[in-house]
Write a protein that holds these residues in place. Sequence first.
Motif, PDB file in Angstrom:
ATOM      1  N   THR A   1       0.676  -1.194   0.134  1.00  0.00           N
ATOM      2  CA  THR A   1      -0.076   0.035  -0.147  1.00  0.00           C
ATOM      3  C   THR A   1       0.907   1.273   0.054  1.00  0.00           C
ATOM      4  OG1 THR A   1      -1.921  -1.211   1.021  1.00  0.00           O
ATOM      5  CG2 THR A   1      -2.019   1.266   1.203  1.00  0.00           C
ATOM      6  N   GLU A   2       1.857   1.421   0.787  1.00  0.00           N
ATOM      7  CA  GLU A   2       2.626   2.503   1.102  1.00  0.00           C
ATOM      8  C   GLU A   2       3.439   2.720  -0.363  1.00  0.00           C
ATOM      9  OE1 GLU A   2       2.857   5.916   3.479  1.00  0.00           O
ATOM     10  OE2 GLU A   2       1.699   4.235   3.255  1.00  0.00           O
TER      11      GLU A   2
ATOM     12  N   ALA B   1       0.906   3.993  -2.965  1.00  0.00           N
ATOM     13  CA  ALA B   1       0.562   5.271  -2.630  1.00  0.00           C
ATOM     14  C   ALA B   1       1.644   6.214  -3.007  1.00  0.00           C
ATOM     15  CB  ALA B   1       0.253   5.573  -1.283  1.00  0.00           C
TER      16      ALA B   1
ATOM     17  N   GLU C   1      -3.396   9.609   3.045  1.00  0.00           N
ATOM     18  CA  GLU C   1      -4.195   8.874   2.980  1.00  0.00           C
ATOM     19  C   GLU C   1      -5.150   8.921   1.841  1.00  0.00           C
ATOM     20  OE1 GLU C   1      -6.364   6.008   4.640  1.00  0.00           O
ATOM     21  OE2 GLU C   1      -4.699   6.900   5.687  1.00  0.00           O
TER      22      GLU C   1
ATOM     23  N   ARG D   1      -3.257   6.621  -0.147  1.00  0.00           N
ATOM     24  CA  ARG D   1      -3.207   5.191   0.247  1.00  0.00           C
ATOM     25  C   ARG D   1      -4.616   4.455  -0.205  1.00  0.00           C
ATOM     26  NH1 ARG D   1      -1.449   7.770   5.527  1.00  0.00           N
ATOM     27  NH2 ARG D   1       0.786   7.209   5.550  1.00  0.00           N
TER      28      ARG D   1
END
Length: 98
Positions: free
Chosen positions: A23-24, A27, A71, A74
Amino acid sequence: MTYTPRPLDTSAVALTPDVLALTERLAAHAHDVWALGRLAQGWRYGPARDDVAKTHPSLVPYAELSESEKEFDRQTALGALRALLALGYTITPPAPAG
């Protein structure tokens, strides 16, 4: 014309720890792709968004973004990962180096 978004139903998709770990990285990648596009269009960093002057406060490295900006990226990454899995794709982590 009225637009009604219809994303895939990913509510039943469970993400494994290996996939969540992406995810990170995804992102940060999404942010860099967005930033490259803006820079190519002549935008530059500025303390406030100004569409006429083409300045944007988010034209900084991902690590320097506010948590709310991170966010957003993300959620984009998680949405893509869930959609891939909902469509039947598999995500296999690379073999450990060495």
